[in-house]
Write a protein that holds these residues in place. Structure first.
Motif, short mmCIF file in Angstrom:
data_model
loop_
_atom_site.label_atom_id
_atom_site.label_comp_id
_atom_site.label_asym_id
_atom_site.label_seq_id
_atom_site.Cartn_x
_atom_site.Cartn_y
_atom_site.Cartn_z
N ILE A 158 0.83 -1.20 0.00
CA ILE A 158 0.00 0.00 0.00
C ILE A 158 0.87 1.25 0.00
N LEU A 159 1.90 1.28 0.83
CA LEU A 159 2.78 2.45 0.89
C LEU A 159 3.49 2.69 -0.45
N THR A 160 3.90 1.63 -1.12
CA THR A 160 4.53 1.76 -2.44
C THR A 160 3.54 2.35 -3.44
N PHE A 161 2.32 1.85 -3.44
CA PHE A 161 1.28 2.36 -4.33
C PHE A 161 1.03 3.85 -4.08
N LEU A 162 0.89 4.23 -2.82
CA LEU A 162 0.61 5.63 -2.49
C LEU A 162 1.74 6.54 -2.96
N ASP A 163 2.96 6.07 -2.81
CA ASP A 163 4.11 6.84 -3.30
C ASP A 163 4.05 6.98 -4.83
N GLU A 164 3.70 5.90 -5.51
CA GLU A 164 3.64 5.92 -6.97
C GLU A 164 2.58 6.89 -7.50
N ILE A 165 1.47 7.03 -6.78
CA ILE A 165 0.41 7.91 -7.27
C ILE A 165 0.54 9.34 -6.73
N GLY A 166 1.52 9.58 -5.88
CA GLY A 166 1.79 10.93 -5.43
C GLY A 166 1.16 11.35 -4.11
N ILE A 167 0.76 10.38 -3.31
CA ILE A 167 0.27 10.70 -1.96
C ILE A 167 1.44 10.47 -1.00
#
Length: 156
Positions: free
Chosen positions: A9-18
């Protein structure tokens, strides 16, 4: 739920700019170990109970206007009237993120959340009853035909 979900989840959030920030949170927060502050998501790994809560709170940030990202700190509902609540849109956004990540719905819709309605929400979303979808379409994040695929993850 395993910390593997948290890392994904943290990787995904970083990828989308959160932006997420690991931090010790001493104050009481709406969800244990999580705090929204000016468009950033602070999380306390020691107090976070469910990794899916990261995704749900990030959904609030994703649906905020630029102005809201500058001003909202803590509980989003404290800054909005009931008619401006985006909770259903956030749940729908979160479901799309779960599908995108290949995670089971129980990661977010866990038994301790959603006022006891977790199983009902899982049933609705997995059966194509996407409460909150009109809001995501209005924000131009997706369209009715392709949901749960998103055109973009963050509101402009």
């Amino acid at each position: 739920m395993t910390s593997n979900y948290q890392a994904q989840i943290l990787t995904f959030l970083d990828e989308i700019g959160i932006h997420t920030i690991s931090s010790s949170l001493e104050e009481e927060t709406f969800l244990p170990g999580l705090k929204i502050d000016s468009g950033k998501l602070y999380y306390d790994p020691e107090k976070l109970k469910y990794p899916g809560d990261l995704l749900h709170e990030a959904g609030h940030i994703a649906l905020m206007t630029a102005e809201e990202k500058e001003t909202i700190i803590g509980n989003v509902k404290n800054y909005r009237s009931p008619s401006q609540d985006d909770e259903m849109g956030v749940m729908c956004w979160t479901y799309a993120a779960l599908i995108h990540l290949g995670l089971p719905p129980e990661v977010v819709f866990h038994p301790d959340g959603y006022k006891g309605d977790s199983q009902m929400l899982i049933h609705e979303y997995t059966n194509g009853q996407y409460r909150g979808l009109p809001l995501l379409v209005w924000m131009d994040l997706t369209d009715y035909e392709s949901f749960p695929k998103m055109k973009k993850w963050i509101r402009s």
